[in-house]
Design a protein around this motif. Structure first.
Motif, PDB file in Angstrom:
ATOM      1  N   MET A   1       0.847  -1.189   0.000  1.00 11.92           N
ATOM      2  CA  MET A   1       0.000   0.000   0.000  1.00 11.92           C
ATOM      3  C   MET A   1       0.883   1.239   0.000  1.00 11.92           C
ATOM      4  O   MET A   1       1.945   1.243   0.632  1.00 11.92           O
ATOM      5  CB  MET A   1      -0.933   0.021   1.208  1.00 11.92           C
ATOM      6  CG  MET A   1      -1.992  -1.062   1.221  1.00 11.92           C
ATOM      7  SD  MET A   1      -3.115  -0.914   2.627  1.00 11.92           S
ATOM      8  CE  MET A   1      -1.976  -1.238   3.990  1.00 11.92           C
ATOM      9  N   GLU A   2       0.409   2.268  -0.702  1.00 10.33           N
ATOM     10  CA  GLU A   2       1.144   3.536  -0.728  1.00 10.33           C
ATOM     11  C   GLU A   2       0.152   4.691  -0.709  1.00 10.33           C
ATOM     12  O   GLU A   2      -0.813   4.701  -1.494  1.00 10.33           O
ATOM     13  CB  GLU A   2       2.049   3.635  -1.948  1.00 10.33           C
ATOM     14  CG  GLU A   2       2.913   4.893  -1.937  1.00 10.33           C
ATOM     15  CD  GLU A   2       3.983   4.896  -3.007  1.00 10.33           C
ATOM     16  OE1 GLU A   2       4.904   5.735  -2.937  1.00 10.33           O
ATOM     17  OE2 GLU A   2       3.897   4.053  -3.927  1.00 10.33           O
ATOM     18  N   TYR A   3       0.423   5.632   0.182  1.00  7.24           N
ATOM     19  CA  TYR A   3      -0.406   6.838   0.288  1.00  7.24           C
ATOM     20  C   TYR A   3       0.441   8.048  -0.108  1.00  7.24           C
ATOM     21  O   TYR A   3       1.550   8.237   0.397  1.00  7.24           O
ATOM     22  CB  TYR A   3      -0.930   7.011   1.709  1.00  7.24           C
ATOM     23  CG  TYR A   3      -1.591   8.344   1.952  1.00  7.24           C
ATOM     24  CD1 TYR A   3      -2.862   8.625   1.447  1.00  7.24           C
ATOM     25  CD2 TYR A   3      -0.926   9.341   2.668  1.00  7.24           C
ATOM     26  CE1 TYR A   3      -3.454   9.859   1.666  1.00  7.24           C
ATOM     27  CE2 TYR A   3      -1.512  10.569   2.903  1.00  7.24           C
ATOM     28  CZ  TYR A   3      -2.780  10.823   2.390  1.00  7.24           C
ATOM     29  OH  TYR A   3      -3.365  12.041   2.594  1.00  7.24           O
ATOM     30  N   ARG A   4      -0.093   8.850  -1.006  1.00  7.34           N
ATOM     31  CA  ARG A   4       0.595  10.062  -1.469  1.00  7.34           C
ATOM     32  C   ARG A   4      -0.312  11.276  -1.262  1.00  7.34           C
ATOM     33  O   ARG A   4      -1.535  11.173  -1.411  1.00  7.34           O
ATOM     34  CB  ARG A   4       0.945   9.970  -2.963  1.00  7.34           C
ATOM     35  CG  ARG A   4       1.823   8.782  -3.348  1.00  7.34           C
ATOM     36  CD  ARG A   4       1.863   8.633  -4.862  1.00  7.34           C
ATOM     37  NE  ARG A   4       2.634   7.492  -5.306  1.00  7.34           N
ATOM     38  CZ  ARG A   4       3.854   7.551  -5.801  1.00  7.34           C
ATOM     39  NH1 ARG A   4       4.449   8.734  -5.933  1.00  7.34           N
ATOM     40  NH2 ARG A   4       4.482   6.460  -6.187  1.00  7.34           N
ATOM     41  N   MET A   5       0.324  12.405  -0.959  1.00  8.95           N
ATOM     42  CA  MET A   5      -0.413  13.658  -0.843  1.00  8.95           C
ATOM     43  C   MET A   5       0.418  14.791  -1.440  1.00  8.95           C
ATOM     44  O   MET A   5       1.163  15.481  -0.751  1.00  8.95           O
ATOM     45  CB  MET A   5      -0.770  13.967   0.615  1.00  8.95           C
ATOM     46  CG  MET A   5      -1.725  15.146   0.759  1.00  8.95           C
ATOM     47  SD  MET A   5      -2.272  15.407   2.460  1.00  8.95           S
ATOM     48  CE  MET A   5      -3.381  16.803   2.222  1.00  8.95           C
ATOM     49  N   PRO A   6       0.324  14.987  -2.751  1.00 10.54           N
ATOM     50  CA  PRO A   6       1.110  16.045  -3.386  1.00 10.54           C
ATOM     51  C   PRO A   6       0.519  17.427  -3.145  1.00 10.54           C
ATOM     52  O   PRO A   6      -0.707  17.620  -3.110  1.00 10.54           O
ATOM     53  CB  PRO A   6       1.048  15.662  -4.870  1.00 10.54           C
ATOM     54  CG  PRO A   6      -0.227  14.903  -5.012  1.00 10.54           C
ATOM     55  CD  PRO A   6      -0.446  14.186  -3.707  1.00 10.54           C
ATOM     56  N   PHE A   7       1.410  18.421  -2.996  1.00  3.86           N
ATOM     57  CA  PHE A   7       1.041  19.833  -2.861  1.00  3.86           C
ATOM     58  C   PHE A   7       1.684  20.584  -4.045  1.00  3.86           C
ATOM     59  O   PHE A   7       2.885  20.465  -4.278  1.00  3.86           O
ATOM     60  CB  PHE A   7       1.527  20.417  -1.549  1.00  3.86           C
ATOM     61  CG  PHE A   7       0.900  19.810  -0.325  1.00  3.86           C
ATOM     62  CD1 PHE A   7      -0.264  20.294   0.193  1.00  3.86           C
ATOM     63  CD2 PHE A   7       1.491  18.692   0.271  1.00  3.86           C
ATOM     64  CE1 PHE A   7      -0.842  19.732   1.322  1.00  3.86           C
ATOM     65  CE2 PHE A   7       0.929  18.113   1.394  1.00  3.86           C
ATOM     66  CZ  PHE A   7      -0.245  18.624   1.917  1.00  3.86           C
ATOM     67  N   THR A   8       0.890  21.370  -4.753  1.00  2.00           N
ATOM     68  CA  THR A   8       1.363  22.076  -5.939  1.00  2.00           C
ATOM     69  C   THR A   8       1.575  23.557  -5.631  1.00  2.00           C
ATOM     70  O   THR A   8       0.699  24.204  -5.029  1.00  2.00           O
ATOM     71  CB  THR A   8       0.357  21.929  -7.088  1.00  2.00           C
ATOM     72  OG1 THR A   8       0.138  20.538  -7.352  1.00  2.00           O
ATOM     73  CG2 THR A   8       0.871  22.587  -8.356  1.00  2.00           C
ATOM     74  N   PHE A   9       2.727  24.092  -6.066  1.00  2.00           N
ATOM     75  CA  PHE A   9       3.050  25.503  -5.882  1.00  2.00           C
ATOM     76  C   PHE A   9       3.407  26.095  -7.243  1.00  2.00           C
ATOM     77  O   PHE A   9       4.230  25.542  -7.971  1.00  2.00           O
ATOM     78  CB  PHE A   9       4.225  25.685  -4.915  1.00  2.00           C
ATOM     79  CG  PHE A   9       3.973  25.119  -3.555  1.00  2.00           C
ATOM     80  CD1 PHE A   9       3.362  25.884  -2.577  1.00  2.00           C
ATOM     81  CD2 PHE A   9       4.351  23.814  -3.247  1.00  2.00           C
ATOM     82  CE1 PHE A   9       3.127  25.370  -1.312  1.00  2.00           C
ATOM     83  CE2 PHE A   9       4.128  23.286  -1.991  1.00  2.00           C
ATOM     84  CZ  PHE A   9       3.514  24.056  -1.014  1.00  2.00           C
ATOM     85  N   ASP A  10       2.763  27.206  -7.568  1.00  2.00           N
ATOM     86  CA  ASP A  10       3.013  27.900  -8.830  1.00  2.00           C
ATOM     87  C   ASP A  10       4.146  28.895  -8.625  1.00  2.00           C
ATOM     88  O   ASP A  10       4.041  29.835  -7.847  1.00  2.00           O
ATOM     89  CB  ASP A  10       1.744  28.615  -9.298  1.00  2.00           C
ATOM     90  CG  ASP A  10       1.850  29.125 -10.724  1.00  2.00           C
ATOM     91  OD1 ASP A  10       2.955  29.026 -11.313  1.00  2.00           O
ATOM     92  OD2 ASP A  10       0.844  29.615 -11.276  1.00  2.00           O
ATOM     93  N   LEU A  11       5.259  28.702  -9.363  1.00  2.00           N
ATOM     94  CA  LEU A  11       6.444  29.549  -9.224  1.00  2.00           C
ATOM     95  C   LEU A  11       6.498  30.663 -10.261  1.00  2.00           C
ATOM     96  O   LEU A  11       7.530  31.332 -10.364  1.00  2.00           O
ATOM     97  CB  LEU A  11       7.719  28.698  -9.316  1.00  2.00           C
ATOM     98  CG  LEU A  11       7.837  27.555  -8.304  1.00  2.00           C
ATOM     99  CD1 LEU A  11       9.171  26.838  -8.467  1.00  2.00           C
ATOM    100  CD2 LEU A  11       7.674  28.046  -6.882  1.00  2.00           C
ATOM    101  N   ASN A  12       5.433  30.886 -11.008  1.00  2.00           N
ATOM    102  CA  ASN A  12       5.436  31.962 -12.019  1.00  2.00           C
ATOM    103  C   ASN A  12       5.464  33.331 -11.330  1.00  2.00           C
ATOM    104  O   ASN A  12       4.893  33.503 -10.270  1.00  2.00           O
ATOM    105  CB  ASN A  12       4.184  31.867 -12.893  1.00  2.00           C
ATOM    106  CG  ASN A  12       4.278  30.662 -13.829  1.00  2.00           C
ATOM    107  OD1 ASN A  12       5.342  30.370 -14.353  1.00  2.00           O
ATOM    108  ND2 ASN A  12       3.171  29.975 -14.017  1.00  2.00           N
TER     109      ASN A  12
END
Length: 437
Positions: A426-437
Motif C-alpha cells: 500500500m502507498e499513500y501520497r499527498m502532493p502539494f502544488t506551488f506555482d512559481l510563475n
C-alpha cells in the motif's frame, strides 16, 4: 349749355369706369402675385419635407445597425457567462447557476442562447489545455497522475508499506515410501514488513516535460522461523532482525511525446534511475544460528538494493470519457556490482502493466489494473545462479480525491498474485502544488 353738360357727364362716367377698371386690374395683379408667392413657398416646403424624410430613413438604418451590434454584444456576454459558470467549482457553480440562467433568459431569446457555443468562436484554446494527459490515480512510478505544468513545483510526501510471507522447505533426504522421507528436512517461514517514508519533488520544465526526485527512509523487520525435522524432535526457533536507514535515491523524468489528436493515444516516455545509497545486502554479515546446523540469518536488514538500476518505459493513455485506458512496457537494467563472493550480476527485468482509470466526478476517481514483471537469472562470478528467476504479478487498485486545487489524496493497493510477489503493498501520497510563475 346743354350739350356741354352731356359731355361732362359722359367724361365723368368714363373716368369712373377707368378708375374701376384700373382698380380691378390692380387687385387682380395683386392676387396673381400673392398666388405665385404661395406656390413658391409650397414648393420649398415640399422640398424640405422630402429632405427630412430622407434623413429620417438614413437615421433609422443607423439605429437598425446599432441594434444588431448591441444584440451581438448581448449574445457574446451570454456566452462568456455560460463559460465562466462551467469553469467554476461545483459549490460556487450551484450557488451562481440560477442567477446566470436568469440573466441569460433576460438578455437573449432562448432560441439564440441555446445554440451558443461553450467558448468564443474562432479563438483556439490555450496551449497548456491542449490534450494534456488525463489524471488517474497513481499506481506506480510510471503509471498515473498528471504531468506537472510549466514552472510548477510539486512537493509530495508519501508513505509505503509492504508485507511478504513465504514458506521455504529444504529437503536433503531420500524417500523410502511415497509418504516417508529419511534425511534432513529444513522448514523455514519468513515474514517481512517494510515501511518507507518518501519525500518527493516534481518540477515542470514545460507543460510536457517534468523532472522528479525522491528520497526514502526505510524501516524493515524480518522474522524467520526454522524447524529442522529428523535432526531433533522439537526445535522451533524464531530469529527477528530489523534495520532502518536512508534508502536508495530515485531520479525520474517524464516527457509527453504527442498531443493525442486524431484519435491517437497519448504516449509518455519515462526514465527512472536508482542510486545505491541505502545499506547494501552484500555488506551485511550473516550470523550462524545456535543449535540448528546450516541455518544462518542476517545481522540486520538492508535498506537498499546494493546496485545501480535504470528503467526506461513507455506509457500509453487512451481517454474515452469518463474512462481512461492505460498500458506500460518497461525494461529494467541492473548494473553489476562487487561482493565478497565475487562479481554479482543481478538479472534484468521486463515489465508489463495495463488497466483503466474511471472518473467518478470532478474530484474523485479510481483505477484497476494488473502488473507483471519477469526477473531473469542472476550471475555470481560469471556463473548463473540456478532458480534465481522470479515472476512478480500484482493486482493494482488506486483511489484519488482532489481535495483542493493545490492538494490531492492518492491511495494505491497492490495484491500479489504469484509466489514471488509481496502479499500486499500500500502507498499513500499527498502532493502539494506551488506555482512559481
Amino acid at each position: 349749355m346743354k350739350i356741354k353738360f352731356v359731355s361732362s357727364n359722359f367724361l365723368l362716367r368714363r373716368s369712373i369706369k377707368e378708375v374701376i377698371f384700373y382698380l380691378l386690374l390692380f387687385f387682380v395683379n395683386r392676387g396673381y402675385a400673392e398666388t405665385g408667392a404661395k406656390n413658391d413657398d409650397l414648393a420649398q416646403y415640399k422640398k424640405l419635407i422630402a429632405e427630412q424624410q430622407k434623413e429620417f430613413v438614413r437615421q433609422r438604418q443607423i439605429i437598425a445597425e446599432q441594434g444588431k451590434q448591441l444584440e451581438q454584444m448581448k449574445m457574446r456576454l451570454d456566452a462568456l457567462a455560460t463559460q465562466s459558470a462551467q469553469n467554476q467549482p461545483p459549490a460556487k457553480q450551484a450557488a451562481n447557476g440560477p442567477q446566470i440562467v436568469a440573466a441569460r433568459n433576460a438578455n437573449a431569446p432562448p432560441s439564440l442562447s441555446d445554440k451558443l457555443p461553450s467558448r468564443p468562436v474562432g479563438q483556439p484554446p490555450p496551449e497548456s489545455q491542449k490534450r494534456r494527459p488525463p489524471e488517474i490515480p497513481r499506481v506506480s512510478q510510471t503509471v498515473g497522475g498528471v504531468l506537472t505544468r510549466k514552472n510548477n513545483l510539486v512537493v509530495e510526501p508519501s508513505l509505503f508499506y509492504s508485507y511478504y510471507d513465504n514458506n521455504r522447505v529444504f529437503l536433503d533426504a531420500y524417500t523410502f515410501l511415497p509418504a516417508i522421507a529419511i534425511g534432513l528436512i529444513d522448514v523455514r517461514q519468513i515474514k517481512q514488513h517494510t515501511l518507507m517514508g518518501f519525500l518527493g519533488f516534481r518540477y515542470g520544465l514545460t507543460d510536457r516535460w517534468e523532472l522528479e526526485f525522491r528520497a526514502p527512509y526505510v524501516y524493515r523487520t524480518q522474522e524467520q522461523r526454522a524447524r529442522p525435522l529428523l535432526e531433533q524432535a522439537a526445535i522451533d526457533k524464531a530469529f527477528n532482525t530489523d534495520g532502518s536507514d536512508i534508502g536508495d535515491l530515485q531520479f525520474a523524468s517524464r516527457y509527453q511525446l504527442n498531443s493525442g489528436s486524431d484519435g491517437l493515444p497519448i504516449f509518455i516516455a519515462n526514465l527512472l534511475a536508482t542510486a545505491p545509497t541505502g545499506k547494501s545486502p552484500f555488506d551485511i554479515p550473516l550470523v550462524q544460528a545456535v543449535g540448528i546446523p546450516g541455518f544462518s540469518f542476517p545481522a540486520e536488514m538492508p535498506t537498499g538494493a546494493g546496485y545501480f538500476s535504470v528503467q526506461p518505459s513507455i506509457t500509453a493513455l487512451y481517454p474515452t470519457d469518463p474512462a481512461v485506458f492505460y498500458g506500460n512496457i518497461s525494461y529494467n537494467y541492473n548494473a553489476e556490482t562487487s561482493t565478497n563472493a565475487g562479481k554479482f550480476d543481478p538479472g534484468d527485468t521486463i515489465g508489463l502493466s495495463f488497466g483503466l482509470g474511471f472518473g467518478i466526478n470532478e474530484r474523485s476517481s479510481f483505477s484497476l489494473g494488473y502488473q507483471h514483471r519477469h526477473v531473469f537469472d542472476s550471475k555470481l562470478g560469471g556463473n548463473t545462479i540456478t532458480g534465481s528467476t522470479l515472476d512478480i504479478g500484482q493486482l493494482l487498485v488506486g483511489y484519488s480525491y482532489k481535495y483542493s486545487k493545490k492538494s490531492t489524496h492518492n491511495l494505491s493497493l497492490s495484491i500479489g498474485t504469484t509466489n514471488d510477489a509481496p502479499d500486499v503493498s500500500m502507498e499513500y501520497r499527498m502532493p502539494f502544488t506551488f506555482d512559481l510563475n
